[in-house]
Design an enzyme around this catalytic site. Structure first.
Site, PDB file in Angstrom:
ATOM      1  N   SER A  68     -10.317  -0.823 -48.744  1.00  0.00           N
ATOM      2  CA  SER A  68     -10.120   0.284 -49.669  1.00  0.00           C
ATOM      3  C   SER A  68      -9.515  -0.258 -50.970  1.00  0.00           C
ATOM      4  O   SER A  68     -10.128  -1.107 -51.618  1.00  0.00           O
ATOM      5  CB  SER A  68      -9.263   1.381 -49.027  1.00  0.00           C
ATOM      6  OG  SER A  68      -9.364   2.593 -49.736  1.00  0.00           O
ATOM      7  N   ASP A 101     -19.338   6.357 -45.291  1.00  0.00           N
ATOM      8  CA  ASP A 101     -18.024   6.506 -45.921  1.00  0.00           C
ATOM      9  C   ASP A 101     -18.075   7.638 -46.946  1.00  0.00           C
ATOM     10  O   ASP A 101     -18.832   7.573 -47.918  1.00  0.00           O
ATOM     11  CB  ASP A 101     -17.643   5.188 -46.604  1.00  0.00           C
ATOM     12  CG  ASP A 101     -16.176   5.124 -47.019  1.00  0.00           C
ATOM     13  OD1 ASP A 101     -15.588   6.193 -47.292  1.00  0.00           O
ATOM     14  OD2 ASP A 101     -15.633   4.010 -47.072  1.00  0.00           O
ATOM     15  N   HIS A 116     -14.848   5.627 -43.473  1.00  0.00           N
ATOM     16  CA  HIS A 116     -13.993   4.767 -44.290  1.00  0.00           C
ATOM     17  C   HIS A 116     -13.141   3.798 -43.477  1.00  0.00           C
ATOM     18  O   HIS A 116     -12.952   2.648 -43.875  1.00  0.00           O
ATOM     19  CB  HIS A 116     -13.097   5.632 -45.177  1.00  0.00           C
ATOM     20  CG  HIS A 116     -12.337   4.854 -46.208  1.00  0.00           C
ATOM     21  ND1 HIS A 116     -12.957   4.033 -47.138  1.00  0.00           N
ATOM     22  CD2 HIS A 116     -11.008   4.763 -46.471  1.00  0.00           C
ATOM     23  CE1 HIS A 116     -12.054   3.482 -47.925  1.00  0.00           C
ATOM     24  NE2 HIS A 116     -10.864   3.904 -47.530  1.00  0.00           N
TER      25      HIS A 116
END
Length: 234
Positions: free
Chosen positions: A106, A183, A215
């Site tokens: 991320s 995601d 994600h």
């Protein structure tokens, strides 16, 4: 704030280094919690010195520290990873600075890709999982808190300066991009656009698409085999 993890029963010999940060707003990695370091310790036990650094912009050190990333989620954040690495190496001579990798997910994926493209003198390979590569593609509420509105005044310049896409021609080290195709937080277009820019610049890299994965890769088998693939890549 920095944590250094070594292999169990390490004999003091030199070790390749793996930085394993998040490095962005809203999340501390260096905390007094066993569970926070499970994956990092697993990598350490494969033969790495794993270094986890909470640089500027991360919470827990006051408002000024968090707000220091206003209009710049890249330069100071990356500088702190480099400074933290060198400070850790001064205390731990077993860290081999000629063999340094960085992995993240991320915001950490953004940071890992940024590091290997911007500072190849420090970072020799990177693994970027679900990276934000172009902030115009990310959640408005989150992004405009730090970078403002891209459509007003100098907004476009700010977003360009924080994007990974213009850095693609600089890549000269191995880079693995991992992204779940389902995601809905950092959409897969982030990795696809960076991969396209890298191809256009003639820069070899590897992309691992995770079909049906969101994600944070909740599927246990996929998560385990993803870690093993990352280890093989390193």
């Amino acid at each position: 704030t920095t944590a250094v993890l070594l292999p169990h029963d390490h004999d003091g010999s030199p070790l390749p280094v793996l930085l394993d940060p998040y490095g962005g707003p809203h999340a501390q990695r260096v905390v007094r919690s066993h569970n926070a370091f499970c994956a990092s310790q697993w990598f350490a036990d494969q033969g790495f010195a794993v270094v986890v650094i909470d640089g500027r912009g991360t919470p827990g050190r006051g408002s000024e520290y968090e707000r220091s990333v206003l209009n710049d989620l890249a330069s100071g954040v990356l500088d702190d990873q480099v400074d933290g690495l060198h400070a850790a190496a001064e205390r731990h001579p077993e860290l081999d600075l000629d063999r340094v990798a960085i992995r993240g997910w991320s915001f950490g994926g953004y940071l890992a890709a940024l590091a290997v493209m911007q500072r190849p003198d420090v970072f020799h390979t990177a693994i970027a999982g679900a990276p934000v590569t172009e902030w115009r593609l990310y959640d408005t509420h989150y992004t405009e808190r730090y970078l403002g509105d891209p459509t007003v005044d100098d907004g476009a310049e700010v977003y360009d300066e924080n994007s990974l896409l213009p850095l693609a021609p600089r890549l000269e080290r191995p880079l693995l991009l991992i992204h779940g195709l389902a995601d809905d937080n950092v959409v897969a277009a982030h990795t696809l656009r960076l991969s396209s820019a890298l191809l256009a610049a003639g820069r070899p890299h590897e992309v691992l698409p995770l079909v049906g994965v969101t994600h944070m890769t909740p599927q246990e088998v996929v998560a385990e085999n993803s870690l093993r693939h990352q280890l093989e890549f390193l």
